[in-house]
Write a protein that holds these residues in place. Structure first.
Motif, PDB file in Angstrom:
ATOM      1  N   GLN A  12      -4.687  -1.710  -8.845  1.00 40.63           N
ATOM      2  CA  GLN A  12      -5.504  -2.602  -8.028  1.00 40.63           C
ATOM      3  C   GLN A  12      -4.730  -3.892  -7.737  1.00 40.63           C
ATOM      4  O   GLN A  12      -3.956  -4.355  -8.572  1.00 40.63           O
ATOM      5  N   PHE A  13      -4.972  -4.437  -6.566  1.00 39.50           N
ATOM      6  CA  PHE A  13      -4.408  -5.741  -6.241  1.00 39.50           C
ATOM      7  C   PHE A  13      -5.384  -6.479  -5.335  1.00 39.50           C
ATOM      8  O   PHE A  13      -6.197  -5.867  -4.626  1.00 39.50           O
ATOM      9  N   SER A  14      -5.293  -7.805  -5.386  1.00 38.55           N
ATOM     10  CA  SER A  14      -6.226  -8.641  -4.623  1.00 38.55           C
ATOM     11  C   SER A  14      -5.505  -9.289  -3.459  1.00 38.55           C
ATOM     12  O   SER A  14      -4.320  -9.621  -3.534  1.00 38.55           O
ATOM     13  N   VAL A  15      -6.233  -9.468  -2.391  1.00 40.64           N
ATOM     14  CA  VAL A  15      -5.710 -10.106  -1.195  1.00 40.64           C
ATOM     15  C   VAL A  15      -6.844 -10.920  -0.574  1.00 40.64           C
ATOM     16  O   VAL A  15      -8.025 -10.613  -0.766  1.00 40.64           O
ATOM     17  N   GLY A  71      -9.671   2.651  -2.120  1.00 39.56           N
ATOM     18  CA  GLY A  71     -10.943   1.976  -1.873  1.00 39.56           C
ATOM     19  C   GLY A  71     -10.753   0.469  -1.795  1.00 39.56           C
ATOM     20  O   GLY A  71      -9.682  -0.059  -2.082  1.00 39.56           O
ATOM     21  N   ALA A  72     -11.801  -0.226  -1.415  1.00 40.10           N
ATOM     22  CA  ALA A  72     -11.761  -1.689  -1.307  1.00 40.10           C
ATOM     23  C   ALA A  72     -13.151  -2.245  -1.535  1.00 40.10           C
ATOM     24  O   ALA A  72     -14.145  -1.650  -1.113  1.00 40.10           O
ATOM     25  N   GLU A  73     -13.225  -3.370  -2.216  1.00 42.13           N
ATOM     26  CA  GLU A  73     -14.508  -4.044  -2.430  1.00 42.13           C
ATOM     27  C   GLU A  73     -14.292  -5.554  -2.375  1.00 42.13           C
ATOM     28  O   GLU A  73     -13.225  -6.060  -2.712  1.00 42.13           O
ATOM     29  N   LEU A  74     -15.319  -6.252  -1.915  1.00 41.86           N
ATOM     30  CA  LEU A  74     -15.251  -7.706  -1.773  1.00 41.86           C
ATOM     31  C   LEU A  74     -15.619  -8.379  -3.090  1.00 41.86           C
ATOM     32  O   LEU A  74     -16.624  -8.024  -3.715  1.00 41.86           O
ATOM     33  N   SER A  75     -14.794  -9.331  -3.518  1.00 39.54           N
ATOM     34  CA  SER A  75     -15.056 -10.111  -4.731  1.00 39.54           C
ATOM     35  C   SER A  75     -14.870 -11.581  -4.387  1.00 39.54           C
ATOM     36  O   SER A  75     -13.739 -12.075  -4.311  1.00 39.54           O
ATOM     37  N   GLU A  76     -16.003 -12.267  -4.151  1.00 38.02           N
ATOM     38  CA  GLU A  76     -16.000 -13.655  -3.689  1.00 38.02           C
ATOM     39  C   GLU A  76     -15.191 -13.761  -2.389  1.00 38.02           C
ATOM     40  O   GLU A  76     -15.536 -13.106  -1.405  1.00 38.02           O
ATOM     41  N   MET A  97     -12.019 -12.813  -2.078  1.00 38.13           N
ATOM     42  CA  MET A  97     -10.892 -11.882  -2.145  1.00 38.13           C
ATOM     43  C   MET A  97     -11.380 -10.452  -1.936  1.00 38.13           C
ATOM     44  O   MET A  97     -12.549 -10.121  -2.187  1.00 38.13           O
ATOM     45  N   VAL A  98     -10.468  -9.610  -1.471  1.00 38.01           N
ATOM     46  CA  VAL A  98     -10.733  -8.176  -1.344  1.00 38.01           C
ATOM     47  C   VAL A  98      -9.871  -7.459  -2.381  1.00 38.01           C
ATOM     48  O   VAL A  98      -8.655  -7.659  -2.427  1.00 38.01           O
ATOM     49  N   ILE A  99     -10.503  -6.640  -3.225  1.00 35.69           N
ATOM     50  CA  ILE A  99      -9.804  -5.876  -4.244  1.00 35.69           C
ATOM     51  C   ILE A  99      -9.518  -4.484  -3.684  1.00 35.69           C
ATOM     52  O   ILE A  99     -10.443  -3.718  -3.405  1.00 35.69           O
ATOM     53  N   ILE A 100      -8.241  -4.175  -3.499  1.00 37.23           N
ATOM     54  CA  ILE A 100      -7.830  -2.880  -2.982  1.00 37.23           C
ATOM     55  C   ILE A 100      -7.360  -2.030  -4.162  1.00 37.23           C
ATOM     56  O   ILE A 100      -6.558  -2.474  -4.988  1.00 37.23           O
ATOM     57  N   SER A 101      -7.878  -0.787  -4.259  1.00 35.70           N
ATOM     58  CA  SER A 101      -7.564   0.081  -5.392  1.00 35.70           C
ATOM     59  C   SER A 101      -6.955   1.385  -4.902  1.00 35.70           C
ATOM     60  O   SER A 101      -7.330   1.916  -3.860  1.00 35.70           O
ATOM     61  N   ILE A 141       0.840  -1.210   0.000  1.00 34.26           N
ATOM     62  CA  ILE A 141       0.000   0.000   0.000  1.00 34.26           C
ATOM     63  C   ILE A 141       0.868   1.250   0.000  1.00 34.26           C
ATOM     64  O   ILE A 141       0.589   2.221  -0.720  1.00 34.26           O
ATOM     65  N   ARG A 142       1.960   1.243   0.779  1.00 27.10           N
ATOM     66  CA  ARG A 142       2.844   2.417   0.813  1.00 27.10           C
ATOM     67  C   ARG A 142       3.479   2.666  -0.545  1.00 27.10           C
ATOM     68  O   ARG A 142       3.578   3.814  -1.000  1.00 27.10           O
ATOM     69  N   ASN A 143       3.918   1.593  -1.207  1.00 30.44           N
ATOM     70  CA  ASN A 143       4.531   1.763  -2.523  1.00 30.44           C
ATOM     71  C   ASN A 143       3.546   2.328  -3.536  1.00 30.44           C
ATOM     72  O   ASN A 143       3.876   3.243  -4.309  1.00 30.44           O
TER      73      ASN A 143
END
Length: 577
Positions: free
Chosen positions: A568-571, A492-497, A499-503, A472-474
């Motif tokens: 965006q990345f998923s976690v 922002g963040a949204e739930l996808s199944e 996973m959480v997609i952080i943008s 996130i810092r990078n």
């Protein structure tokens, strides 16, 4: 010769053939021996028919046993062909229908022999002369006999060629066996050329049981049934790897010279016909693979000539001509030098990791302390003179940039280690994001950029805390770097199944399609200059992408030149506390 003595001798010869048959049956699983058994059975029936013919007086009775003899002689040909084919080691399997076709040719001709009294295709004349059955063949029968002799001659040629190329110690006894085995053919050829000699040659052919017994003794003495069927071309002895072959019962049946020498140096003067359980007792894993006839690999070590040697053993099932596994093949590779190099590399890697740890502590810690001191100065910069304020701001920018490069470099080294492990835990995403805001607030305030997020307070992720903060810092640092004065950055963040997609979205300079492609390249280390001349090493995004993949997620970007960027990345998502 007295008829009684002659009869006893013939019966003794027949009994010897029976002994030979029983001996061959014990090796029935060895390639090609099944057809040799068929050949021996035909020879026994042929000899028995001769004995019975000699003890009958009626023409019809003698003719029946003579027909049996011709039938057996005909069937010996396909049995011999198949035996030689499999003995010489051809890799191509003959399909069942072709075997049946081969036998059908000789079976049909044998039927013509039985129906010859009506067809008259085999014999021109049949008569009794002084109690002996005398026959003369037709031209058709002569041509078929020549055809059979040609096939047998070809088989003998391949056998001679085969024996000449087997191991040196088998060559001479192999030629003896081949010579003795050819005697019945010689007798048949003499009878064919000189029919007047047929009466006494017919009796003589029965005594082939005695020569067969000699052949069996030679075969048993030199273990032909176990070893010769698997004899290999001379090229095997030129290989640097040791090759060991065992049959289905776990007996050593063949090897190359390298393997013989290797076992000799280990204290085994003789390995042929030795049991795998005895020979491989020091290495139970290798022994287990061979006895189960399964494919596998195992490493062993042993002392050889006062030196510790390491070997890699590859075991393969021996299954060439049928669905049944017939043994195992072991390939023995000396990997001592390779293992030593690997150990040296492992030691160097360990030293490298230790150096990274030392560097991480001795470089990052002083930089972090300097960063904290500069932050204290920056908080009081309003009370400083303008020239001092510029110096503090420039110093703060340099230290932040240097600390960021050092952190990314050390984290990249960490991501390259094979034993890197993440320590995921349940984290509240908004807390991690706000902590990143705090660390970068001076940078964002210097460019008057509005940094904010819309992440719900109870959004949880399952991730490594340090790694998530680093990513996130990078991304946040890059967004600030390429956003002009007075711009905005939104997380922002949204739930996808699951996973959480952080943008991370900014309204900065953006990128064209070619820049996006180069940015996501695995080896892309170029760093563009920020809107206020900020510089970097280009490691931030590379490190972030690698750690996201280690955590089971992905990182991607959507950007247009002059319209900002969206990273965006998923976690993995978590559950509420």
């Amino acid at each position: 010769m007295d008829s009684t003595i002659e009869l006893v001798s013939m019966i003794a010869s027949l009994i010897m053939m029976g002994i030979i048959l029983l001996s061959e049956y014990g090796f029935r699983r060895v390639r090609g021996v099944g057809y040799l058994i068929g050949l021996t059975v035909c020879r026994m029936i042929y000899s028995g028919a001769i004995i019975l013919e000699q003890n009958r007086s009626l023409l019809l009775e003698k003719l029946v046993f003579r027909n049996i003899q011709h039938t057996m002689l005909n069937l010996m040909v396909p049995f011999l062909v198949l035996f030689v084919y499999y003995l010489i080691g051809s890799d191509k399997v003959i399909k069942l229908r072709w075997k049946m076709l081969l036998f059908t040719v000789f079976v049909l001709w044998s039927l013509l022999v039985w129906f010859d009294p009506e067809l008259h295709l085999i014999f021109r004349t049949i008569e009794l002369y002084n109690g002996e059955l005398i026959t003369t063949k037709t031209i058709y029968s002569i041509l078929f006999t020549l055809f059979c002799y040609s096939i047998v001659a070809v088989c003998i040629y391949f056998l001679i060629h085969y024996v000449r190329n087997i191991r040196d110690d088998f060559r001479k006894p192999g030629m003896w066996v081949l010579g003795l085995g050819s005697l019945p053919l010689v007798l048949e050829i003499i009878k064919f050329v000189n029919p007047e000699m047929s009466s006494w040659l017919l009796r003589l052919s029965v005594y082939c049981g005695f020569t067969g017994m000699i052949m069996m003794i030679i075969a048993m003495r030199y273990k032909f049934f176990s070893i010769v069927p698997y004899a290999r071309d001379a090229v095997l002895d030129t290989l640097q790897e040791s090759i060991l072959i065992a049959n289905a019962s776990g007996k050593i049946i063949d090897s190359n010279k390298k393997a013989v020498q290797w076992f000799f140096e280990l204290g085994h003067a003789e390995i042929y016909d030795r049991g795998m359980a005895e020979l491989l007792a020091p290495w139970p894993q290798w022994q287990k693979l061979c006895m189960s006839m399964q494919q596998g690999s195992v490493e062993i070590d042993t002392w050889l000539n006062g030196e510790r040697r390491i070997y890699s053993i590859n075991v393969y099932p021996l299954q060439k001509q049928s669905k049944h596994t017939q043994g195992s093949i072991s390939l023995i590779f000396d990997i001592t030098e390779k293992q030593r190099h690997l150990e040296q590399i492992a030691q160097l890697n360990q030293l490298k990791d230790q150096l990274f740890t030392i560097v991480s502590h001795d470089i990052r810690s002083p930089l972090a302390l300097q960063f904290q001191l500069v932050e204290l100065l920056e908080e009081d910069r309003s009370r400083m003179e303008s020239d001092h304020r510029e110096i503090v701001e420039a110093l703060g920018g340099q230290i932040r940039n240097t600390l960021g490069i050092a952190n990314n470099l050390l984290e990249w080294f960490r991501s390259q280690r094979e034993d890197v492990t993440l320590r995921p835990q349940l984290l509240e995403l908004s807390e991690i994001v706000e902590e990143c805001f705090h660390l970068l607030h001076i940078t964002s305030e210097a460019k008057q950029i509005n940094v904010h997020h819309t992440i719900a307070a109870e959004t949880y992720v399952y991730a490594d805390q340090q790694v998530l903060g680093l990513v996130i810092r990078n991304l946040l640092s890059n967004a600030i770097k390429f956003t002009g004065l007075g711009g905005s950055v939104h997380i922002g963040a949204e739930l996808s199944e699951d996973m959480v997609i952080i943008s991370v979205r900014d309204d900065g300079v953006g990128m064209d399609e070619d820049q996006v492609h180069r940015l996501l390249s695995e080896q892309q280390l170029d760093s563009l200059t920020g809107t206020l001349g900020e510089k970097g090493a280009g490691l931030g995004l590379l490190v972030s992408r690698q750690f996201v993949k280690l955590g089971g997620g992905n990182l991607w970007v959507d950007s247009k030149l002059g319209q900002g960027s969206l990273f965006q990345f998923s976690v993995r998502g978590g559950t509420e506390r």
